[in-house]
Design a protein around this motif. Structure first.
Motif, mmCIF file in Angstrom:
data_model
loop_
_atom_site.group_PDB
_atom_site.id
_atom_site.type_symbol
_atom_site.label_atom_id
_atom_site.label_comp_id
_atom_site.label_asym_id
_atom_site.label_seq_id
_atom_site.Cartn_x
_atom_site.Cartn_y
_atom_site.Cartn_z
ATOM 1 N N LEU A 49 -5.871 -17.299 -118.468
ATOM 2 C CA LEU A 49 -6.836 -17.977 -117.601
ATOM 3 C C LEU A 49 -6.204 -19.211 -116.969
ATOM 4 N N ARG A 50 -5.418 -19.956 -117.718
ATOM 5 C CA ARG A 50 -4.725 -21.108 -117.145
ATOM 6 C C ARG A 50 -3.756 -20.659 -116.058
ATOM 7 N N LEU A 51 -3.056 -19.555 -116.311
ATOM 8 C CA LEU A 51 -2.165 -19.020 -115.299
ATOM 9 C C LEU A 51 -2.947 -18.610 -114.050
ATOM 10 N N LEU A 52 -4.097 -17.956 -114.245
ATOM 11 C CA LEU A 52 -4.939 -17.546 -113.107
ATOM 12 C C LEU A 52 -5.356 -18.738 -112.275
ATOM 13 N N THR A 53 -5.753 -19.819 -112.932
ATOM 14 C CA THR A 53 -6.221 -21.002 -112.216
ATOM 15 C C THR A 53 -5.121 -21.582 -111.344
ATOM 16 N N SER A 54 -3.921 -21.670 -111.890
ATOM 17 C CA SER A 54 -2.799 -22.196 -111.124
ATOM 18 C C SER A 54 -2.409 -21.260 -109.986
ATOM 19 N N LEU A 55 -2.384 -19.969 -110.267
ATOM 20 C CA LEU A 55 -2.037 -18.996 -109.238
ATOM 21 C C LEU A 55 -3.071 -18.982 -108.128
ATOM 22 N N ASP A 56 -4.324 -19.109 -108.468
ATOM 23 C CA ASP A 56 -5.398 -19.166 -107.466
ATOM 24 C C ASP A 56 -5.165 -20.322 -106.508
ATOM 25 N N SER A 57 -4.782 -21.461 -107.054
ATOM 26 C CA SER A 57 -4.501 -22.619 -106.209
ATOM 27 C C SER A 57 -3.281 -22.370 -105.333
ATOM 28 N N ALA A 58 -2.238 -21.753 -105.911
ATOM 29 C CA ALA A 58 -1.023 -21.477 -105.149
ATOM 30 C C ALA A 58 -1.292 -20.538 -103.980
ATOM 31 N N LEU A 59 -2.252 -19.643 -104.147
ATOM 32 C CA LEU A 59 -2.584 -18.672 -103.093
ATOM 33 C C LEU A 59 -3.613 -19.195 -102.106
ATOM 34 N N GLY A 60 -4.129 -20.406 -102.344
ATOM 35 C CA GLY A 60 -5.125 -20.967 -101.423
ATOM 36 C C GLY A 60 -6.525 -20.456 -101.653
ATOM 37 N N HIS A 61 -6.852 -20.065 -102.882
ATOM 38 C CA HIS A 61 -8.192 -19.612 -103.259
ATOM 39 C C HIS A 61 -8.662 -18.425 -102.406
ATOM 40 N N PRO A 62 -7.963 -17.294 -102.512
ATOM 41 C CA PRO A 62 -8.307 -16.136 -101.670
ATOM 42 C C PRO A 62 -9.632 -15.503 -102.075
ATOM 43 N N VAL A 63 -10.213 -14.774 -101.134
ATOM 44 C CA VAL A 63 -11.439 -14.003 -101.370
ATOM 45 C C VAL A 63 -11.152 -12.551 -100.980
ATOM 46 N N PRO A 64 -11.134 -11.606 -101.941
ATOM 47 C CA PRO A 64 -11.282 -11.839 -103.375
ATOM 48 C C PRO A 64 -9.963 -12.235 -104.016
ATOM 49 N N PHE A 65 -10.042 -12.719 -105.230
ATOM 50 C CA PHE A 65 -8.864 -12.955 -106.059
ATOM 51 C C PHE A 65 -8.795 -11.804 -107.061
ATOM 52 N N ASP A 66 -7.777 -10.958 -106.922
ATOM 53 C CA ASP A 66 -7.675 -9.743 -107.731
ATOM 54 C C ASP A 66 -6.957 -10.015 -109.058
ATOM 55 N N VAL A 67 -7.488 -9.451 -110.127
ATOM 56 C CA VAL A 67 -6.803 -9.413 -111.418
ATOM 57 C C VAL A 67 -6.739 -7.944 -111.820
ATOM 58 N N VAL A 68 -5.539 -7.378 -111.772
ATOM 59 C CA VAL A 68 -5.341 -5.948 -112.023
ATOM 60 C C VAL A 68 -4.589 -5.796 -113.336
ATOM 61 N N ASP A 69 -5.208 -5.125 -114.299
ATOM 62 C CA ASP A 69 -4.614 -4.899 -115.616
ATOM 63 C C ASP A 69 -4.127 -3.455 -115.681
ATOM 64 N N VAL A 70 -2.808 -3.264 -115.657
ATOM 65 C CA VAL A 70 -2.208 -1.932 -115.658
ATOM 66 C C VAL A 70 -1.972 -1.492 -117.103
ATOM 67 N N GLY A 71 -2.491 -0.328 -117.449
ATOM 68 C CA GLY A 71 -2.449 0.110 -118.837
ATOM 69 C C GLY A 71 -3.442 -0.693 -119.649
ATOM 70 N N ALA A 72 -4.710 -0.632 -119.233
ATOM 71 C CA ALA A 72 -5.737 -1.549 -119.726
ATOM 72 C C ALA A 72 -6.303 -1.186 -121.086
ATOM 73 N N GLY A 73 -5.860 -0.080 -121.681
ATOM 74 C CA GLY A 73 -6.425 0.310 -122.979
ATOM 75 C C GLY A 73 -7.893 0.663 -122.826
ATOM 76 N N ARG A 74 -8.739 -0.072 -123.505
ATOM 77 C CA ARG A 74 -10.180 0.090 -123.333
ATOM 78 C C ARG A 74 -10.794 -1.161 -122.693
ATOM 79 N N GLY A 75 -9.958 -1.898 -121.954
ATOM 80 C CA GLY A 75 -10.448 -3.041 -121.181
ATOM 81 C C GLY A 75 -10.545 -4.334 -121.960
ATOM 82 N N GLU A 76 -9.841 -4.449 -123.093
ATOM 83 C CA GLU A 76 -10.002 -5.627 -123.944
ATOM 84 C C GLU A 76 -9.645 -6.922 -123.226
ATOM 85 N N LEU A 77 -8.523 -6.941 -122.499
ATOM 86 C CA LEU A 77 -8.101 -8.168 -121.840
ATOM 87 C C LEU A 77 -9.089 -8.587 -120.751
#
Length: 448
Positions: A49-77
């Motif tokens: 989440l801390r990484l997401l917050t910093s990356l969001d700022s680096a990207l200029g707060h895009p709409v949408p901000f995508d979080v893609v989990d590859v090999g997500a198991g049963r979606g735990e993350l």
């Protein structure tokens, strides 16, 4: 699976893991068989989440901000992140392994000041001209996407999308935690003068020698899996050894152990040794069976390179993050690392669909493939270093807290213990974090 015709390992592994009755497609899911960093503690999601917050700022707060989990198991993350970001309320706790973060104030609260301390370098805006605060809250812009071959879990929050292929045009974070180790790959054995493919009986796991490797795989082996003269003629007799031993846990932690922190790509420090694993020997006294192949083995990582390069290519702008255990060119394991897991135990890698089949990642080769697509330098560090940079220092709480708030002190000690597991260089902390930016001109997440 009833076929007894020997197959190249890549095809046998693909069918065993991702076929109609494959290990990752049917059954209760990976968390019932082994632990990853995602399963070990919600602190892992807190750091992301801390990484997401910093990356969001680096990207200029895009709409949408995508979080893609590859090999997500049963979606735990993504379940944990959806709560942390504020997209959804508290989901039901997992009855099997307690992976879902509990309510705030409990001993396992998702984000705790004792477990994850503020990281000043990640709190400031990172793009020239960007606003200190997002114009629209991240919870209203984030798009959570799970990529997995299995069916969508019935209890998955509606806010999480479930797809079987990586979407195009991603802006944000693409994360793959222990995905590459399960990308099917070919195995080879060195016979006098050349590498030849290893074939496997899908029902027994018995191996035999196949054709010489093709030109593309031969080139990959020459570049990324060089064979020392002393290894070319050796025979492997050690038998099956633990690649990822269970260390104090009923569920095996899928981790590499016994190595120091890895260097960054530009570091002058020597590259660390790799702990190797072998293959099981056939049962003693088995008659009428072919002799098992002997000699140095190689796990041809070209399919992993291609998979990671393709994943990075789906990013328009953002960061691709791979978290996995692996090895470097200078220290490839002579006996290979192929192994299996089932029910929290390490087992022989029989590709019949009943167990996880996994092998360590040639992480430098993967990184090079991603860099060619992204045209931007990558960073390769240990999980220990990465999580500490994101605030998970695992420090003990001050003794003064014990007198002011005894219960809080006990919780803080528990939090510190959890962080210690995630950052232990002999366990999960020894994982590699491969961070590949795409379309970012200034990004402190990858700058050294």
């Amino acid at each position: 699976m009833t076929s007894t015709e020997p197959l190249p390992w890549r095809f046998a592994m693909d069918r065993a893991l991702y076929g109609p009755d494959g290990f990752f497609v049917s059954g209760p899911g990976p968390a019932a068989h082994f632990r990853t960093s995602v399963h070990a503690s919600p602190v892992f999601a807190s750091c992301l989440l801390r990484l997401l917050t910093s990356l969001d700022s680096a990207l200029g707060h895009p709409v949408p901000f995508d979080v893609v989990d590859v090999g997500a198991g049963r979606g735990e993350l993504l379940r944990s992140l959806s709560v942390a970001v504020g997209v959804s309320g508290e989901p039901a706790r997992s009855g099997r392994s307690g992976l879902i973060p509990p309510r705030a104030g409990s001993p396992e609260t998702l984000t705790t000041t004792a477990a994850v301390r503020p990281s000043p370098s990640l709190a400031r805006p990172v793009s020239a001209g960007s606003s200190p605060a997002a114009p629209v809250p991240l919870a209203e812009r984030v798009r959570l996407i799970a990529v997995e071959k299995s069916a969508r879990p019935d209890d998955l929050p509606a806010e999480i999308e479930w797809v079987d292929e990586i979407p195009q045009g991603v802006t944000g974070l693409l994360v793959a935690t222990e995905w590459l180790d399960n990308v099917p790959l070919d195995l080879a054995v060195y016979t006098p003068g050349s590498w030849r493919y290893l074939l496997v009986d899908p029902t027994t796991g018995e191996e035999s020698t196949g054709d010489p490797v093709d030109a593309e795989d031969a080139d990959w082996l020459d570049l990324w899996w060089p064979l020392a003269a002393s290894d070319a003629t050796r025979s492997t007799t050690e038998g099956f050894r633990a690649a990822r031993p269970a260390e104090g846990s009923s569920l095996t932690a899928r981790s590499r152990s016994g190595r120091p922190e890895p260097p960054t790509r530009t570091s002058g420090r020597p590259e660390p040794p790799t702990r190797t694993s072998g293959r099981p020997e056939p049962p003693a006294g088995a008659s009428g069976r072919p002799e098992p192949p002997t000699g140095a083995r190689a796990e041809i990582g070209r399919t992993r390179d291609e998979a990671w390069a393709a994943a990075v290519a789906h990013l328009d702008r953002g960061l691709a993050l791979a978290v996995d255990y692996g090895h470097l060119r200078a220290d490839r394991p002579v006996d290979g690392t192929l192994t299996g897991y089932r029910g929290g135990r390490q087992v022989a890698p029989v590709p019949d669909g009943s167990c996880d089949i996994t092998a360590h990642v040639a992480i430098d080769s993967v990184a090079s493939a991603g860099e060619r697509v992204a045209r931007c330098a990558y960073t390769l560090v240990s999980q220990r270093e990465a999580l500490r940079a994101l605030g998970a220092d695992g420090g003990r709480p001050p003794l003064s807290l014990a007198s002011r708030d005894p219960a809080g002190y006990v919780r803080a000690l528990a939090d510190a213990s959890v962080v210690a597991e995630l950052t232990d260089p002999a366990g999960l902390g020894g994982h590699w974090w491969l961070r590949q930016p795409v379309g970012l001109t200034h990004d402190p997440l990858v700058a050294r």
